[in-house]
Design a protein around this motif. Structure first.
Motif, short mmCIF file in Angstrom:
data_model
loop_
_atom_site.label_atom_id
_atom_site.label_comp_id
_atom_site.label_asym_id
_atom_site.label_seq_id
_atom_site.Cartn_x
_atom_site.Cartn_y
_atom_site.Cartn_z
N UNK A 66 75.88 -5.71 88.23
CA UNK A 66 75.01 -6.02 87.19
C UNK A 66 74.63 -7.70 87.52
N UNK A 67 73.31 -8.14 87.53
CA UNK A 67 73.00 -9.42 87.91
C UNK A 67 73.81 -9.84 89.53
N UNK A 68 74.15 -8.97 90.21
CA UNK A 68 74.84 -9.35 91.42
C UNK A 68 76.26 -9.45 91.25
N UNK A 69 76.88 -9.18 90.16
CA UNK A 69 78.26 -9.07 89.90
C UNK A 69 78.92 -7.88 89.89
N UNK A 70 79.90 -7.73 90.14
CA UNK A 70 80.73 -6.34 90.22
C UNK A 70 81.34 -6.04 88.73
N UNK A 71 81.33 -4.71 88.37
CA UNK A 71 81.88 -4.66 87.25
C UNK A 71 82.49 -3.09 87.39
N UNK A 72 83.68 -2.78 86.33
CA UNK A 72 84.00 -1.39 86.64
C UNK A 72 82.87 -0.51 86.00
N UNK A 73 82.89 0.61 86.53
CA UNK A 73 81.85 1.56 86.19
C UNK A 73 82.40 2.34 84.79
N UNK A 74 81.38 2.60 83.82
CA UNK A 74 81.98 3.53 82.72
C UNK A 74 81.58 4.98 83.14
#
Length: 997
Positions: free
Chosen positions: A777-785
């Motif tokens: 999101x916006x080039x940043x990584x986050x854990x997928x739900x």
């Protein structure tokens, strides 16, 4: 006859009785009696008060001189005649430098070689009763005391020539009753040891006369005669003698020369000429000259005899000379204090004592005939001077306002200045230095006396070194390079790296140091702050560093931390010397006039960092020079020799200063560049000048190469830093710094680097890793739900726990999604932070088409993970938000785009853009054919011709994917939202797009 006399007596008595019997006479008698008695009482009171005042005065005088020891004759005479000795200076290895080059020049003469006019003028002006008194004139002292107590505007002074001689040669110029009392006592004593001729001869040799035409400051009548009139003191005429006799009262007001030796204008000469007339008048009043001589001297054209444009014997080494004198004076201060039974340490605590001994030491250094041996290597110094003068890319000289030597505001030119110093690590000896670009332009020694903000040169000494010593990190331990916000009082502080957009996430400590990243240094400093790392710098000789700076987070970046080039360079020499700090010195030894050694430097080491810490830090600082991303790699590449260098660069806020310090096992050299006026920045003319960091790299290399040419064995040592006991190489999990566990090994995240085994080793097993998938999101990584659409998820990734995130981001926090950016060496790892979606469908986008390329705007929502493209209501592709917002369409049809958020919700469809089917190519009209026989039905060829375009279109259309369902099939639920078709009037635009295609 007798009867007549008796009758006269009788009548007289009657008359007297008659008068005395009157009331007015009785009253007069009583009044006169009262007045007489009052007069007697007043007289008694005055006598008693006078005796009491005299007793108090005598007692006070005695108290003022109570600590003044009885000086023997030989000691007093030695101090009086000390001006005859001139101190000499030496480079290292007994190489002669020259006589002490102070601003004061003096040539000694004898009384028989001084014109009688000059002697008479001095006596008439300074001491009218010189030949009669015994050292003091009481009425003059009382007059001066009364003027001082009454704060009279007319201060005539009360000092005899003998007193002035004592003040200048034995005591100090301190303004106090104590000094005056000692002066009176010693003047009377001196008169017992010296004749009047000896006293006036000594006075004429020590008295100051301002400056001469060369610009030099002078003392002594012979020097003044030659410097002002270009004649010997024996050849002075009356007017010239009177002019010189008047100068000592106010040397710089009455001298005919301005700063630099230029002759003053008419207004500037007037005070001195008026003073000459006063001297001539006193000579006439005291009958040293006649009225005719007076008139002739007044009419004499004195200005025409002033000397001009005298060439000065100026030292070839002004910076060296001044610095050696300053340091020798400080050493002599301690020697003189010890001789008087005073602990030298108290000099810095007692301003009055410090001032007194500073004056005494300065006088001794300039006039006691010392032989001062310095540590400066003449060959290296000359080589560095030539190198700094030949460098052509310092930068633009700017104009501005500044103060001259008189404290006046004037227009000044400010060139980019340089300060540099080279120190021998094991002894603290200063081998060479560069004090500035030109001593005539700016006399401030930028190597030793200019204090500026340290910038990033503070990081190894305040942050990384202490962190290693405290067991917080090893050389490769992971640090966090992620932005944060911190409320500092009422202000929100948002620090950034030098490149403001740079955030590298998890990175090794040695990389963070080599690249001089600010954010990791700030976070690390905050983690060790309670252990007072500031004390390492305070113990390492940084005189302007105070403990309060430990509470300031910005100290980790050099904010508020000021130091000289000498202090910073010696701080790094300490690291290169196995963590042992040795005070710098420029004086090897001092001998007196008889050759006796009165001072010899002895190096005393004090441990700041343990040897293992010093070596680990040095190995990290090697990367500054040896790796491509190291901030001193360019300097290392410009060296003409190979040596084991380590060090650090620094840049202060707004690029007001740039630093580079580098050291090998033998020597350390630091270089600074900047403007004297800190309002000017080195980046001010960035389109004209080279980048400041490049300039300091180039100049450091040039100075080092020049030093190598002059002393290759010292500067270009092939010796390597030796790894001491206690330094070990250990493996650890690269993202946590803990001992590698199975998950870390499986993920290929194991690293190894140096540790101070006495402080820390990675023993606790890593438990940071978890399995997981991520989205962007916006080039940043986050854990997928669980409900994140699979096409926007990178499956099979490695995640980290929240516990890990909390530990690494402490104490400032920050965006955990930036811990492992795509360009990181740990890009396969995903931060376990959960993105908190807003629960609403994302905002829509606007599409456009150019040729066959469809593009769209970003959604206004902050939780979008990607976009889906539909053709004629069917999804044809999905594109991650991390990619560009465009799609190359493959065939005719109407296209729309929707945004998709992390929970799978999608926006309304965008506006529709279309690609029209190509027009059929015109076919030549077929020739008429003979009519078929009635037995066979006609064959229509027209349908086949109409299918040709369709066949062509199908040939250009790729086979349908799983997401491209046949028209007769039900579209996916996401496509059920109504698709807004282009209005009919806009249909004519399609041919234009087709033509464009």
């Amino acid at each position: 006859m007798r009867n007549k006399f008796k009758n006269w007596i009788s009548k007289t008595e009657e008359t007297t009785h008659k008068w005395t019997s009157t009331k007015w006479f009785k009253r007069l008698s009583i009044t006169s009696g009262v007045i007489w008695n009052l007069a007697l009482i007043l007289a008694i009171f005055l006598v008693t008060g006078g005796v009491f005042a005299a007793s108090v005065g005598a007692g006070y005088f005695a108290s003022l001189v109570d600590e003044e020891k009885l000086r023997p004759e030989d000691e007093m005479l030695r101090e009086i005649y000390s001006f005859e000795e001139t101190s000499e200076l030496y480079f290292d290895n007994e190489v002669y430098l020259g006589k002490l080059q102070t601003d004061l020049e003096r040539e000694v003469t004898t009384l028989d070689k001084v014109a009688s006019y000059a002697t008479d003028a001095v006596l008439a002006t300074e001491d009218e009763y010189f030949l009669e008194h015994e050292g003091i004139v009481p009425k003059a002292i009382l007059r001066g005391l009364f003027q001082d107590v009454s704060n009279s505007d007319n201060q005539t002074g009360g000092s005899t020539l003998t007193q002035q001689l004592v003040k200048n040669q034995i005591l100090t110029n301190e303004v106090s009753y104590e000094r005056k009392a000692k002066e009176i006592l010693l003047a009377m004593r001196l008169e017992k040891f010296m004749t009047k001729d000896e006293i006036i001869q000594a006075y004429l040799n020590i008295v100051p006369y301002g400056r001469i035409s060369s610009g030099a400051h002078i003392a002594g009548i012979e020097t003044a005669s030659k410097g002002i009139f270009n004649v010997s003191a024996s050849d002075l005429n009356l007017a010239q003698s009177a002019f010189l006799a008047g100068i000592p009262k106010a040397p710089y007001s009455y001298t005919p020369y301005a700063e630099g030796g230029k002759l003053k204008d008419e207004a500037g000469l007037k005070p001195g000429l008026d003073r000459m007339k006063t001297v001539l008048f006193r000579m006439k009043e005291t009958e040293y000259i006649t009225q005719q001589e007076y008139d002739e001297a007044i009419a004499y054209d004195l200005v025409a005899t002033f000397r001009q444009n005298e060439s000065r014997s100026y030292s070839e080494f002004p910076f060296v000379t001044v610095e050696i004198e300053k340091r020798a004076s400080r050493i002599i201060m301690d020697i003189l204090a010890e001789k008087d039974g005073i602990d030298p340490a108290t000099l810095d605590e007692n301003d009055k004592l410090y001032e007194e001994y500073a004056i005494l030491a300065d006088r001794a250094v300039r006039s006691n005939g010392y032989r001062i041996h310095s540590t400066i290597d003449k060959d290296v110094y000359l080589a560095q001077e030539a190198a700094q003068k030949s460098y052509e890319s310092y930068g633009t000289t700017v104009g501005g306002k500044g103060l001259n030597d008189a404290g006046e505001v004037v227009d000044k030119q400010y060139p980019v200045q340089v300060g540099s110093i080279m120190i021998e690590n094991s002894t603290g000896r200063i081998i060479s230095f560069v004090g500035g670009r030109d001593h005539e332009v700016e006399k401030l020694n930028h190597a030793t006396s200019a204090y500026r903000s340290m910038g990033s040169t503070v990081k190894p000494l305040l942050v990384y070194g202490p962190a290693i010593e405290f067991g917080q990190i090893g050389a490769g331990s992971p640090l966090v390079d992620v932005k944060f916000e911190h409320m500092d009082g009422t202000t929100m502080w948002r620090p950034a790296n030098f490149t403001a957009s740079s955030e590298q996430g998890i990175m090794p400590a040695r990389d963070a140091l080599a690249q001089s990243q600010n954010l990791p240094a700030l976070r690390l400093f905050a983690q060790i702050q309670q252990q007072l790392p500031i004390q390492f710098m305070m113990n390492a000789g940084f005189t302007r560093v105070v403990e309060a700076e430990n509470n300031n987070y910005a100290s980790a970046l050099g904010g508020g931390i000021e130091a000289s080039v000498e202090e910073i360079t010696n701080g790094y020499a300490m690291v290169g010397n196995n963590g042992q700090h040795i005070e710098t010195t420029m004086i090897d030894k001092i001998e007196d006039a008889d050759g006796n050694v009165i001072y010899e430097h002895k190096a005393e080491a004090k441990e700041i960092f343990s040897p293992p810490t010093a070596y680990v830090l040095t190995d990290m600082l090697r990367d500054v020079f040896k790796t491509d991303r190291g901030t001193a790699s360019r300097a290392n590449g410009l060296l003409k020799f190979n040596s084991d260098f380590a060090g650090k660069t620094g840049t202060t806020q707004s690029t007001k200063d740039v630093w580079l310090v580098g050291y090998n096992p033998n020597i350390t050299m630091g270089v600074w560049l900047g403007y004297d006026a800190e309002k000017f920045t080195l980046s001010r003319f960035e389109n004209r000048d080279l980048p400041a960091s490049l300039r300091v790299n180039q100049l450091w290399a040039r100075l080092m190469n020049a030093s190598y040419d002059a002393s290759p064995d010292l500067v270009g040592t092939s010796e390597k830093f030796k790894q001491p006991e206690g330094v070990v190489t250990k493996s650890f999990c690269g993202i946590s710094g803990l001992a590698p566990g199975g998950a870390c090994k499986s993920a290929g995240l194991v690293r190894s680097d140096l540790f101070n085994a006495e402080a820390m080793l990675p023993t606790e097993t890593d438990d940071s890793l978890t399995s997981g998938s991520f989205t962007t999101i916006n080039g940043k990584r986050y854990a997928a739900l669980s409900n994140t659409p699979s096409e926007f998820v990178s499956g099979g990734g490695i995640g980290v726990s929240q516990k890990y995130i909390d530990r690494m981001m402490a104490p400032f926090g920050g965006d955990a999604g930036k811990l492992f950016p795509g360009n990181s060496r740990f890009s396969s790892v995903v931060a376990g932070a959960t993105f908190n979606a807003d629960g609403a469908a994302p905002g829509g986008v606007q599409t456009a088409i150019s040729s066959n390329t469809i593009s769209w705007t970003n959604s206004g929502s902050n939780d979008v993970v990607g976009y889906r493209v539909y053709k004629d209501g069917s999804r044809v592709t999905s594109i991650s938000e991390a990619r560009s917002n465009s799609y190359s369409a493959s065939g005719a049809g109407s296209y729309t785009v929707v945004a998709v958020d992390i929970t799978g919700k999608q926006s309304a469809a965008s506006n529709s853009v279309s690609i029209a089917a190509p027009k059929p190519k015109p076919e030549p009209k077929p020739e008429p054919k003979p009519e078929p026989k009635p037995t066979a039905p006609p064959v229509e060829k027209e349908p086949e011709e109409e299918e040709a375009p369709q066949a062509e279109e199908e040939a250009e259309t790729p086979p349908a994917t799983e997401e491209e369902a046949p028209p007769e099939e039900e579209p996916e639920p996401e496509a059920e939202e109504p698709v807004e078709e282009e209005p009919a009037p806009e249909e004519p635009e399609e041919p234009a797009e087709e033509d464009a295609a």
